[in-house]
Each structure stands twice: as C-alpha cells, then as structure tokens.
Design an enzyme around this catalytic site. Structure first.
Site, PDB file in Angstrom:
ATOM      1  N   LYS A 196       0.961  -1.116  -0.053  1.00  0.00           N
ATOM      2  CA  LYS A 196       0.088   0.058  -0.079  1.00  0.00           C
ATOM      3  C   LYS A 196       0.789   1.184  -0.011  1.00  0.00           C
ATOM      4  O   LYS A 196       1.716   1.482   0.977  1.00  0.00           O
ATOM      5  CB  LYS A 196      -1.002  -0.038   1.280  1.00  0.00           C
ATOM      6  CG  LYS A 196      -1.705   1.297   1.441  1.00  0.00           C
ATOM      7  CD  LYS A 196      -2.675   1.244   2.755  1.00  0.00           C
ATOM      8  CE  LYS A 196      -3.495   2.656   2.396  1.00  0.00           C
ATOM      9  NZ  LYS A 196      -4.548   2.314   3.649  1.00  0.00           N
ATOM     10  N   LYS A 249      -1.973  -1.606  -3.991  1.00  0.00           N
ATOM     11  CA  LYS A 249      -3.082  -0.272  -3.834  1.00  0.00           C
ATOM     12  C   LYS A 249      -2.214   1.067  -4.035  1.00  0.00           C
ATOM     13  O   LYS A 249      -1.107   1.175  -3.327  1.00  0.00           O
ATOM     14  CB  LYS A 249      -3.837  -0.304  -2.490  1.00  0.00           C
ATOM     15  CG  LYS A 249      -4.654   0.788  -2.270  1.00  0.00           C
ATOM     16  CD  LYS A 249      -5.244   0.436  -1.224  1.00  0.00           C
ATOM     17  CE  LYS A 249      -5.823   1.999  -0.565  1.00  0.00           C
ATOM     18  NZ  LYS A 249      -6.391   1.930   0.614  1.00  0.00           N
TER      19      LYS A 249
HETATM   20  C1  PBG Z   1      -7.414   3.081   5.613  1.00  0.00           C
HETATM   21  C2  PBG Z   1      -7.721   3.238   3.947  1.00  0.00           C
HETATM   22  C3  PBG Z   1      -7.477   4.113   3.240  1.00  0.00           C
HETATM   23  C4  PBG Z   1      -7.951   3.559   1.871  1.00  0.00           C
HETATM   24  C5  PBG Z   1      -8.479   2.205   2.325  1.00  0.00           C
HETATM   25  N1  PBG Z   1      -8.092   2.196   3.752  1.00  0.00           N
HETATM   26  C6  PBG Z   1      -7.046   5.517   3.259  1.00  0.00           C
HETATM   27  C7  PBG Z   1      -5.505   5.834   3.341  1.00  0.00           C
HETATM   28  O1  PBG Z   1      -4.846   4.833   3.847  1.00  0.00           O
HETATM   29  O2  PBG Z   1      -5.662   6.937   3.709  1.00  0.00           O
HETATM   30  C8  PBG Z   1      -7.975   4.175   0.559  1.00  0.00           C
HETATM   31  C9  PBG Z   1      -9.113   3.915  -0.186  1.00  0.00           C
HETATM   32  C10 PBG Z   1      -9.302   4.992  -1.333  1.00  0.00           C
HETATM   33  O3  PBG Z   1      -8.968   5.702  -1.687  1.00  0.00           O
HETATM   34  O4  PBG Z   1     -10.460   4.532  -2.127  1.00  0.00           O
HETATM   35  N2  PBG Z   1      -6.228   2.873   6.071  1.00  0.00           N
END
Ligand code: PBG
Length: 326
Positions: A196, A249
């Site tokens: 991520k 992601k």
């Molecule tokens: C929470 C999380 C996030 C997303 C999914 N889980 C946000 C972040 O890390 O700030 C992002 C999903 C999206 O942008 O559609 N940790």
C-alpha cells in the site's frame, strides 16, 4: 512467428465478434468488490462530494444496497465503518457492538450469500486520523498490533468472511492470524493490503471515511511510490505471516507492481482502484472530456491484464448493471 504480409494482425480486429473470440482478458462482476461506507443512524444517505455516485450509508441503507448488489451479480463488498465517536486509541474499532459488527449482522440477513470483507484499520476511529496509536507525533507500531488484532477478531466474530488490514504496521498480519486462530477462527482468510503506497489518490476517500490525519501524513508507514522491490518484500512478509490474498494499492499507477507480485508469488492478487482513480474519471466524464464506459472498461481490463484476480472498485455496481457493456 510469421511476418507481414503473411501475418496481418488486423484480420482478427475487423468485427466485434472476431475481437471477442480472441480476447485474452475479461472483467467479470464476480471478481469485483464494491466498497461501502457505513455511518451511524438510520435512513442516512450522505453523498460524498468528491465521489459522484458514492454515499455514506447507515446500516439499514447499506443492507438494502447489498441486496441490490447481490441481485446484480456482485459477489463481495468491502466495508468501512465510521463510528459515533472517535478517541485517541480508536476504541470504536474493537467494540463488539461497533458500527461494523452491526452492519455485518444486518447485511448478513439481507444478503446471505454476499462475501463480506471488512477493512481493519484505526484511522476511521481515531480522533487524530492516523492508522495507529501515537506517542507524541509518532505512530507506534507494536502497541498498535494488539488493537488491530482485536478489531479483526471483533469483525470475524460478527461474521466477516474476510478481514482486510490496511494500516501498514509491520507484523500485523501475523498478529491478526494468531488472534483469529486462537479464537477458533482459523478458517477466516486475511486479505492484506500488502503493498500500500503513500498515495495522493486517497484524497476523496478521506472525505468519505472521515479519516484525514489531523497532522502530518502517512509516509511514515505507507510505502514510497518509488519502490517496486520493496513492494515484493512487503508482500513476502505478509505471505509468511499468513496472508491469503495480497493487495496492491492504488491500481492503475502501480500495474508494474501488480504484475511482479503475481509472477513472484502465484497468490491471489487483489488491486484497489482507489477513490482518486474513480474521482479522476468521474470529473473528466462530467466535463465531457472522456467516455465513461470506455475508460472504466479499459482501466479495469488493464488492471486484470497486469495480473489482478480481484479488483476493488467503486465502479463495481455499474459494471454489474451492464452500464459499460460494449
Ligand atoms: C485506511 C484506508 C485508506 C484507503 C483504504 N483504507 C485510506 C488511507 O490510507 O488514507 C483508501 C481507499 C481509497 O482511496 O479509495 N487505512
């Protein structure tokens, strides 16, 4: 391989029927996951300004939406919970009667066959908006692990089919696996947000999930967008700790990472077409600059072609409805 003029690639492009016959990659509704944002209250439908077509839903409305999704052929949802109150330790995340356990119960009744995935993170539940507990301005790794494990356990006990940790703390997959196994929940899979990245494309999500960090950013725990080799190490670590599905992601800016993870691991790979990827398309479409059907199909096909098995996308419902059928 034969050469021109013996080989003319255009021969198989002349009609849609011919193109279909030799198409290598398909986007199918049963491998798409629709994210949903669940908020307290009843009959609530709060549109998210930066994500046209997406709304925060109360439990009752989320259950109705899930019934529609199943009828359309979407087989899975990813649930994000926004609690009544937030505090420094994100207590709402571990409450057995918290927003996600309540949503799981209602959705299970409304749509028994739907695969219910829950996002396991603290950022929606902490008053400072970070994904872990703080010491000073520092997000502390190890003390956060037990909270994430307790959160995953609360979700699994309430009937989650898959738990999906998105916090990027080191060691959280192992901590969650041990907690689940210790509670007799060894059958519950973990979908880890393994690679991520600290991405600018999460902007609209933070409005939807009310999770903008009160100070600083997430670069101290999410990955540097420049690093592909490190993504493979993150993925290897999560698999060693017991991840069943590994996620990359965002999706479209990281197609190379998706391909490398697929080739390297042979594991089921998920890719998350995130809020900013969605908003970008919707905004261009609203301006008449892009054809929504074409670019949605093209981006999802590209993500599949790169090696993703599962795609988490805000377009899932409309794909299943056939809005983008060519
Ligand atoms: C929470 C999380 C996030 C997303 C999914 N889980 C946000 C972040 O890390 O700030 C992002 C999903 C999206 O942008 O559609 N940790």
């Amino acid at each position: 391989m034969s050469r021109f003029p013996l080989y003319r690639p255009r021969r198989l492009r002349r009609t849609e029927a011919l193109r279909r016959l030799v198409r290598e990659t398909h986007v199918v509704a049963e491998q798409l996951v629709q994210p949903l944002f669940v908020v307290p209250g009843t009959k609530v439908e709060n549109p998210v300004g930066s994500m046209p077509g997406v709304a925060q839903l109360s439990v009752d409305r989320a259950a109705e939406e899930c019934r529609r999704l199943v009828d359309l052929g979407v087989s899975s949802v990813l649930l994000f919970g926004i609690p009544e109150t937030k505090d420094a330790r994100g207590s709402g995340a571990v409450a057995p009667d918290g927003i996600i356990p309540r949503a799981l119960e209602a959705i299970r009744k409304a749509a028994p066959a739907l695969v219910l995935i829950t996002d396991v993170c603290l950022c929606e539940y902490t008053d400072h908006g970070h994904c872990g507990v703080l010491r000073g301005d520092e997000v502390e790794n190890d003390p956060t692990l037990e909270l994430l494990a307790a959160e995953a356990l609360a979700h699994a006990r309430a009937g989650a089919d898959i738990v999906a940790p998105s916090d990027m703390m080191d060691g959280r997959v192992g901590a969650i696996r041990r907690a689940l196994d210790g509670a007799g929940l060894s059958h519950v899979p973990i979908l880890s947000y393994a690679a991520k990245f600290a991405s600018g494309f999460y902007g609209p999500f933070r409005e939807a999930a009310d999770s903008t960090p009160a100070f600083g950013d997430r670069r101290g725990y999410q990955m540097d967008p420049a690093n592909g080799d490190e993504a493979l190490r993150e993925v290897a670590l999560d698999i060693e700790e017991g991840a069943d599905i590994v996620m990359v992601k965002p999706a479209l800016p990281y197609l190379d990472v998706i391909r490398r993870v697929k080739d390297r691991t042979g594991y089921p790979v998920a890719a998350y077409q995130v809020s900013g990827e969605y908003a970008m398309i919707k905004a261009a479409v609203a301006n008449g600059w892009l054809d929504e059907a074409r670019v949605v199909d093209e981006t999802l096909t590209a993500i599949r072609r790169a090696g993703a098995d599962v795609i988490i996308t805000y377009f899932a419902k409309d794909v299943a409805r056939g809005v983008y059928r060519r």
